[in-house]
Design an enzyme around this catalytic site. Structure first.
Site, short mmCIF file in Angstrom:
data_model
loop_
_atom_site.label_atom_id
_atom_site.label_comp_id
_atom_site.label_asym_id
_atom_site.label_seq_id
_atom_site.Cartn_x
_atom_site.Cartn_y
_atom_site.Cartn_z
N LYS A 53 -49.33 -1.14 -129.39
CA LYS A 53 -50.02 0.00 -130.03
C LYS A 53 -51.28 0.36 -129.25
O LYS A 53 -51.58 1.54 -129.04
CB LYS A 53 -50.36 -0.35 -131.49
CG LYS A 53 -49.15 -0.25 -132.39
CD LYS A 53 -49.32 -0.99 -133.70
CE LYS A 53 -47.97 -1.14 -134.39
NZ LYS A 53 -47.98 -2.07 -135.52
N GLN A 97 -51.58 -5.34 -139.80
CA GLN A 97 -50.31 -5.85 -139.27
C GLN A 97 -49.71 -6.87 -140.24
O GLN A 97 -50.38 -7.82 -140.64
CB GLN A 97 -50.55 -6.49 -137.89
CG GLN A 97 -49.30 -6.94 -137.18
CD GLN A 97 -48.36 -5.78 -136.82
OE1 GLN A 97 -48.78 -4.78 -136.26
NE2 GLN A 97 -47.10 -5.93 -137.15
N ASP A 120 -49.76 3.71 -141.67
CA ASP A 120 -48.48 3.02 -141.76
C ASP A 120 -47.64 3.58 -142.91
O ASP A 120 -46.45 3.26 -143.02
CB ASP A 120 -48.71 1.51 -142.01
CG ASP A 120 -48.34 0.66 -140.80
OD1 ASP A 120 -47.61 1.17 -139.93
OD2 ASP A 120 -48.78 -0.50 -140.75
#
Ligand code: NAP
Length: 293
Positions: A53, A97, A120
């Site tokens: 990322k 994450q 997300d």
């Protein structure tokens, strides 16, 4: 058979994003979009994703930052980190994450993220809005799958779509997106899981088959209709003696045999995985432009 080339499409989208960053932000004297990631512990797959990322951010001219914490961070401390990132005006969007260590309630952490920064698309508000077909952040993997279909002009309308796997981050949202009353949706969807009876006959009737099970090579040629579109979300590291890394990536679909039967298929690697990262960049751009309120 044609490949649904995730690298090709992801590269095209990155070029489009980089142009927009230059013209709409840098040339106007504005800060570039800023994506932050929270990384708890040192799970190798999570470290790999976060590194990928960061690299993708650099490619399009975004600012990126990573907030790293040890695996034993308390839930309260992590909630404080979320509050800090929610309040920081310099950060447009951030991800936490997952998976998180067992002592932390993942849903509690996600629910604390400001939905306007939830790139997300995991927050209940964004999931609810996705179901209602309202502007929102759609989670990156399902969004990447829909983008691939759109960019290859694969019309979902009226198609018999079968999704294997009902996870919150892939199977369930993709089943909703395919069936939504929208230009890219309007499919008739069957969502299968571990309690589904006769999965083979359901899968083999699909015009569009999305496989997100986490089962190496589960889908064989006899489960796929001639001419079907097959999207393989699975990622598995298989030991290999002939690669530098010592492994090779494979999917949930037996590519060699299934590819001979279908009209389109995503390779692993080079398919959905790359689309996931680029979708996150698209969501960050949306966040920086304050498109989701
Ligand atoms: P997950 O949370 O483990 O969910 C797996 C789903 O498959 C569950 O709904 C499960 O059913 C179903 N399932 C498992 N075995 C089955 C069987 N034998 N028959 C029918 N259904 C079965 O997995 P996920 O997070 O969606 O990930 C799936 C795969 O995609 C993994 O390989 C993961 O690494 C990969 N992935 C890739 C990306 C990418 O960017 N390419 C992103 C995310 C995930 P139940 O609900 O009944 O348990």
């Amino acid at each position: 058979m044609k490949l649904l080339d995730g690298k090709l499409i992801a590269d095209q989208i990155k070029t489009e994003i980089a142009k927009e960053v230059r013209e709409q932000f840098i040339d106007k004297g504005l800060e570039a979009p800023h994506l932050a990631a929270v990384l708890v512990g040192e799970d190798p797959a999570s470290v790999t994703y976060v590194t990928a990322k960061e690299k993708a951010c650099a490619e399009v001219g975004f600012i990126s930052s990573v907030y790293r914490y040890p695996a034993n961070i308390s839930e309260d401390k992590l909630l404080e980190v979320i509050d800090f990132l929610n309040a920081d005006p310099e950060i447009d969007g951030f991800i936490v994450q997952v998976p998180l260590p067992g002592h932390i309630d993942e849903q509690k952490i996600i629910a604390r993220i400001d939905p306007r920064k939830d790139i997300d698309g995991f927050h209940p508000v964004n999931i609810g809005k996705m179901v209602l077909n309202q502007p929102c952040f759609v989670s990156a993997t399902p969004m990447g799958i829909m983008t691939l279909l759109e960019r290859y002009n694969i019309d979902v309308t009226g198609k018999n779509c079968v999704v294997l796997g009902r996870s919150h981050n892939v199977g369930t949202p993709v089943s909703i997106l395919l069936s939504r009353k929208s230009k890219s949706g309007n499919g008739t969807v069957t969502l299968c899981h571990s309690h589904t009876v006769n999965i083979k006959s359901i899968a083999s009737a699909a015009d569009i088959l999305v496989v997100a099970m986490g089962k190496l090579g589960f889908v064989t040629a006899d489960m796929v209709k001639q001419g079907a579109v097959v999207i393989d979300v699975g990622i598995h590291r298989v030991p290999a003696t002939d690669t530098k890394s010592g492994f090779r990536l494979k999917g949930d679909v037996k590519f060699d045999e299934v590819s001979r039967k279908c009209s389109y298929i995503t390779p692993v690697p080079g398919g959905v995985g790359l689309m996931t990262i680029v979708s996150l960049l698209q969501n960050t751009l949306k966040a920086a432009k304050k498109e989701i309120r």
